[in-house]
Design an enzyme around this catalytic site. Structure first.
Site, mmCIF file in Angstrom:
data_model
loop_
_atom_site.group_PDB
_atom_site.id
_atom_site.type_symbol
_atom_site.label_atom_id
_atom_site.label_comp_id
_atom_site.label_asym_id
_atom_site.label_seq_id
_atom_site.Cartn_x
_atom_site.Cartn_y
_atom_site.Cartn_z
ATOM 1 N N ASP A 1 -0.053 -7.151 -2.365
ATOM 2 C CA ASP A 1 -0.479 -6.093 -1.426
ATOM 3 C C ASP A 1 -0.267 -6.562 0.003
ATOM 4 O OD1 ASP A 1 -3.296 -5.487 -3.510
ATOM 5 O OD2 ASP A 1 -1.355 -4.524 -3.517
ATOM 6 N N ASP B 1 -6.844 -8.371 -8.459
ATOM 7 C CA ASP B 1 -7.106 -8.496 -7.011
ATOM 8 C C ASP B 1 -8.174 -9.551 -6.804
ATOM 9 O OD1 ASP B 1 -6.859 -4.961 -6.859
ATOM 10 O OD2 ASP B 1 -5.400 -6.441 -6.179
HETATM 11 C C1 LIG Z 1 -0.550 -2.170 -0.360
HETATM 12 C C2 LIG Z 1 -0.050 -1.037 -1.201
HETATM 13 C C3 LIG Z 1 -0.858 -0.920 -2.470
HETATM 14 C C4 LIG Z 1 -0.049 -1.383 -3.682
HETATM 15 O O1 LIG Z 1 1.131 -0.562 -3.814
HETATM 16 C C5 LIG Z 1 2.046 -0.869 -4.807
HETATM 17 O O2 LIG Z 1 1.868 -1.690 -5.659
HETATM 18 C C6 LIG Z 1 3.315 -0.072 -4.713
HETATM 19 C C7 LIG Z 1 4.536 -0.968 -4.752
HETATM 20 C C8 LIG Z 1 3.392 0.910 -5.834
HETATM 21 C C9 LIG Z 1 2.421 2.065 -5.648
HETATM 22 C C10 LIG Z 1 2.247 2.763 -6.977
HETATM 23 C C11 LIG Z 1 2.966 3.051 -4.632
HETATM 24 C C12 LIG Z 1 2.313 2.884 -3.318
HETATM 25 C C13 LIG Z 1 1.096 3.740 -3.200
HETATM 26 C C14 LIG Z 1 0.757 3.828 -1.739
HETATM 27 C C15 LIG Z 1 -0.621 3.392 -1.522
HETATM 28 O O3 LIG Z 1 -1.297 2.968 -2.423
HETATM 29 C C16 LIG Z 1 -1.125 3.477 -0.123
HETATM 30 C C17 LIG Z 1 -0.845 2.195 0.575
HETATM 31 C C18 LIG Z 1 -1.616 2.066 1.842
HETATM 32 C C19 LIG Z 1 -1.553 0.664 2.350
HETATM 33 C C20 LIG Z 1 -0.576 0.573 3.537
HETATM 34 C C21 LIG Z 1 0.629 -0.224 3.239
HETATM 35 C C22 LIG Z 1 -2.891 0.213 2.792
HETATM 36 C C23 LIG Z 1 -3.549 -0.911 2.301
HETATM 37 C C24 LIG Z 1 -4.268 -0.930 1.079
HETATM 38 C C25 LIG Z 1 -4.654 -2.112 0.501
HETATM 39 C C26 LIG Z 1 -3.910 -3.399 0.735
HETATM 40 O O4 LIG Z 1 -4.651 -4.218 1.617
HETATM 41 C C27 LIG Z 1 -3.953 -5.378 1.986
HETATM 42 C C28 LIG Z 1 -5.729 -2.102 -0.488
HETATM 43 C C29 LIG Z 1 -5.216 -2.612 -1.814
HETATM 44 C C30 LIG Z 1 -6.298 -2.603 -2.883
HETATM 45 O O5 LIG Z 1 -6.791 -1.273 -3.086
HETATM 46 C C31 LIG Z 1 -5.782 -3.159 -4.211
HETATM 47 O O6 LIG Z 1 -6.794 -3.023 -5.212
HETATM 48 C C32 LIG Z 1 -4.526 -2.430 -4.654
HETATM 49 C C33 LIG Z 1 -3.973 -3.010 -5.938
HETATM 50 O O7 LIG Z 1 -3.764 -4.406 -5.802
HETATM 51 C C34 LIG Z 1 -2.649 -2.317 -6.307
HETATM 52 N N1 LIG Z 1 -1.709 -2.319 -5.181
HETATM 53 C C35 LIG Z 1 -0.927 -1.245 -4.897
HETATM 54 O O8 LIG Z 1 -0.916 -0.219 -5.563
#
Ligand SMILES: CCC[C@@H]1OC(=O)[C@@H](C)C[C@H](C)CCCCC(=O)CCC[C@@H](CC)/C=C\C=C(/COC)CC[C@@H](O)[C@@H](O)C[C@H](O)CNC1=O
Length: 153
Positions: free
Chosen positions: A128, A110
């Protein structure tokens, strides 16, 4: 067609992550817009807000299910609904982008560090952002769909 959107997201996501790894020390921060936008090299072995640290198998299973679901919906519904197809393309690209990190790096890279109204929003990446925009477009699509049904009644 919508797979091209996914491919572009994956390319942009992996390129930016590769650039960060090559040019930034872990934890190094550079200011883009003082007080608002910074580039900070960060790693997250969990999901949003760092939940479920290290639960890689859980992420693999969820992500594979998300990918299968998206491809199914693209094949079945997105032929004639452009907005839906674009939303699904963004979600597919975002899910695969983070999946590649989880498989090869066991953590997600990230780097986008924004302070929205002084709240230090979690550091995220291109994947993300694509996921969030995709979720947003899906919600809009559902609202539009709902309104159309009412009008047709
Ligand atoms: C965006 C989904 C997160 C992404 O899901 C993915 O990969 C999916 C495809 C696979 C996951 C195992 C399943 C989804 C889990 C759902 C979740 O988690 C709740 C989602 C809330 C969301 C509304 C949609 C808010 C926003 C957050 C953030 C994004 O802000 C822009 C903060 C990102 C930072 O915490 C960063 O460190 C995260 C890191 O990069 C890993 N990313 C993931 O796990």
């Amino acid at each position: 067609m919508y797979y091209i959107i996914a491919l572009l997201i994956i390319a942009a996501d992996q390129l930016t992550k590769w650039w960060i790894i090559r040019n930034f020390e872990l934890g190094e921060q550079r200011t883009v817009i003082e007080g608002f936008l910074y580039i900070t090299s960060h790693r997250n072995a969990g999901a949003a807000w760092g939940i479920l640290q290290g639960q890689m198998w859980f992420f693999y299973i969820i992500t594979v299910m998300v990918i299968i679901g998206i491809v199914y919906y693209i094949e079945k519904y997105a032929k004639d609904q452009r907005l839906l197809g674009i939303a699904l393309g963004l979600l597919l690209g975002g899910a695969i982008g983070n999946f590649i990190d989880r498989v090869f790096r066991k953590e997600v890279v990230d780097f986008v560090n924004t302070y929205i109204f002084t709240y230090d929003f979690p550091i995220f990446n291109v994947a993300d952002a694509a996921l969030c925009v995709g979720v947003g477009l899906l919600l809009i699509q559902m609202l539009l769909e709902g309104r159309k049904e009412k009008e047709n009644m």
